[in-house]
Design a protein around this motif. Structure first.
Motif, PDB file in Angstrom:
ATOM      1  N   PRO A  23     -16.258  -0.037  17.856  1.00  0.00           N
ATOM      2  CA  PRO A  23     -17.738   0.975  18.105  1.00  0.00           C
ATOM      3  C   PRO A  23     -17.407   0.948  16.401  1.00  0.00           C
ATOM      4  O   PRO A  23     -19.038   0.928  15.282  1.00  0.00           O
ATOM      5  CB  PRO A  23     -17.214   1.837  18.026  1.00  0.00           C
ATOM      6  CG  PRO A  23     -15.939   2.301  19.665  1.00  0.00           C
ATOM      7  CD  PRO A  23     -15.301   0.862  18.649  1.00  0.00           C
ATOM      8  N   TRP A  69     -19.525  -0.555  21.293  1.00  0.00           N
ATOM      9  CA  TRP A  69     -18.353  -0.136  21.913  1.00  0.00           C
ATOM     10  C   TRP A  69     -18.604  -1.167  23.609  1.00  0.00           C
ATOM     11  O   TRP A  69     -18.082  -1.617  24.225  1.00  0.00           O
ATOM     12  CB  TRP A  69     -18.699   1.189  22.065  1.00  0.00           C
ATOM     13  CG  TRP A  69     -17.730   1.830  23.650  1.00  0.00           C
ATOM     14  CD1 TRP A  69     -15.724   2.022  23.330  1.00  0.00           C
ATOM     15  CD2 TRP A  69     -17.512   2.020  24.664  1.00  0.00           C
ATOM     16  NE1 TRP A  69     -15.025   2.066  24.485  1.00  0.00           N
ATOM     17  CE2 TRP A  69     -16.473   2.283  25.058  1.00  0.00           C
ATOM     18  CE3 TRP A  69     -18.854   2.597  25.626  1.00  0.00           C
ATOM     19  CZ2 TRP A  69     -16.445   2.909  26.308  1.00  0.00           C
ATOM     20  CZ3 TRP A  69     -18.249   2.419  27.021  1.00  0.00           C
ATOM     21  CH2 TRP A  69     -17.080   3.331  27.648  1.00  0.00           C
ATOM     22  N   GLY A 102     -27.476   1.406  23.897  1.00  0.00           N
ATOM     23  CA  GLY A 102     -26.874   2.519  22.148  1.00  0.00           C
ATOM     24  C   GLY A 102     -28.719   3.088  22.006  1.00  0.00           C
ATOM     25  O   GLY A 102     -28.559   4.354  21.560  1.00  0.00           O
ATOM     26  N   SER A 143     -22.695   2.558  17.158  1.00  0.00           N
ATOM     27  CA  SER A 143     -21.129   2.658  17.833  1.00  0.00           C
ATOM     28  C   SER A 143     -21.265   2.138  18.869  1.00  0.00           C
ATOM     29  O   SER A 143     -20.285   1.860  19.567  1.00  0.00           O
ATOM     30  CB  SER A 143     -20.905   4.406  17.268  1.00  0.00           C
ATOM     31  OG  SER A 143     -20.239   4.116  15.394  1.00  0.00           O
ATOM     32  N   VAL A 144     -22.144   2.874  19.722  1.00  0.00           N
ATOM     33  CA  VAL A 144     -22.443   2.785  21.618  1.00  0.00           C
ATOM     34  C   VAL A 144     -22.420   1.448  21.514  1.00  0.00           C
ATOM     35  O   VAL A 144     -22.007   1.030  22.600  1.00  0.00           O
ATOM     36  CB  VAL A 144     -23.454   3.106  21.819  1.00  0.00           C
ATOM     37  CG1 VAL A 144     -23.772   3.872  23.374  1.00  0.00           C
ATOM     38  CG2 VAL A 144     -23.347   5.362  21.523  1.00  0.00           C
ATOM     39  N   TRP A 185     -26.442   4.899  17.542  1.00  0.00           N
ATOM     40  CA  TRP A 185     -26.819   3.466  17.925  1.00  0.00           C
ATOM     41  C   TRP A 185     -25.822   1.992  17.984  1.00  0.00           C
ATOM     42  O   TRP A 185     -25.614   1.891  18.890  1.00  0.00           O
ATOM     43  CB  TRP A 185     -27.869   3.043  17.398  1.00  0.00           C
ATOM     44  CG  TRP A 185     -28.421   1.711  17.897  1.00  0.00           C
ATOM     45  CD1 TRP A 185     -29.024   1.630  19.561  1.00  0.00           C
ATOM     46  CD2 TRP A 185     -28.385   0.365  17.552  1.00  0.00           C
ATOM     47  NE1 TRP A 185     -29.517  -0.072  19.528  1.00  0.00           N
ATOM     48  CE2 TRP A 185     -28.701  -0.658  18.369  1.00  0.00           C
ATOM     49  CE3 TRP A 185     -28.151  -0.161  16.241  1.00  0.00           C
ATOM     50  CZ2 TRP A 185     -29.022  -2.458  18.396  1.00  0.00           C
ATOM     51  CZ3 TRP A 185     -27.875  -1.483  15.983  1.00  0.00           C
ATOM     52  CH2 TRP A 185     -28.128  -2.305  17.064  1.00  0.00           C
TER      53      TRP A 185
END
Length: 220
Positions: free
Chosen positions: A131, A183, A14, A179-180, A177
């Motif tokens: 996310p 995920w 991220g 969200s990634v 950052w």
């Protein structure tokens, strides 16, 4: 695989798009606000406190900045991996409470227009995607760091004393950052779970075949 290790890797992953977005948004700031971003300020503040800063050339300063930046991202990712399940429980509880509220609202509206017991309707299922859960965590990391930890340590002034555009930039990249990280953590844990199921399935099939051909089986 341990969820903390998964979170650590996801936090590193991220930090890559976070850093790219940070550099791009930094170039869009007004010239008078285009001074060093917090990762560089933090790294140099710590290097200065240890007396190492005066011995560093520019490439070394960049390297130290990236090392501390990615290290912090990995550390926060590890924490996310550890608290991911409690966050899911909290979001699930919020979802159930929201559904109850929607059902009560529907019932009250029906009582207003119709007599007799209201027809029960199922409220839409509300869930928090990985996310989005990660983005919420990213916002918590930003607030905890730039409104709490860093000012308390005397490393940076609170975010409320920085230019609004720079503060908005840092919030935006922490959302990226998070969200990634959310995920990637979710995908890796799902892949591990599916892989475990597949392994169990193959083992069970192999065991069944072995019992069918085993010379130790009882014969009638």
């Amino acid at each position: 695989m341990n969820s903390v290790l998964v979170g650590t890797f996801a936090g590193l992953a991220g930090t890559v798009p976070m850093t790219v977005a940070m550099e791009a948004l930094h170039r869009g700031l007004p010239k008078h606000e285009r001074y060093s971003l917090p990762p560089r300020q933090i790294a140099m503040k710590l290097a200065g406190a240890t007396g190492a800063k005066k011995h560093l050339n520019e490439p070394q300063k960049v390297g130290l900045t990236l090392l501390s930046h990615f290290g912090y991202g990995a550390a926060m990712g590890a924490i996310y991996g550890a608290v991911r399940c409690p966050l899911a429980v909290v979001s699930g509880a919020l979802s159930r409470n929201t559904q109850r509220f929607l059902r009560r609202t529907t019932d009250d509206a029906q009582r207003t227009h119709h007599s007799g017991p209201p027809a029960r309707k199922t409220a839409p299922k509300i869930s928090m995607p990985a996310p989005l859960t990660g983005a919420v965590f990213g916002l918590i990391v930003w607030a905890g760091s730039y409104l709490g930890l860093l000012p308390a340590m005397g490393i940076l002034a609170p975010a409320t004393r920085h230019p609004v555009r720079r503060t908005a930039l840092m919030i935006a990249v922490h959302l990226i950052w998070g969200s990634v990280t959310g995920w990637v953590t979710d995908r890796l844990l799902r892949l591990e779970f599916r892989g475990g199921d597949a392994f169990v399935g193959r083992s069970s099939s192999a065991g069944m075949r072995a019992r069918q051909v085993s010379p130790l089986r009882n014969s009638a």
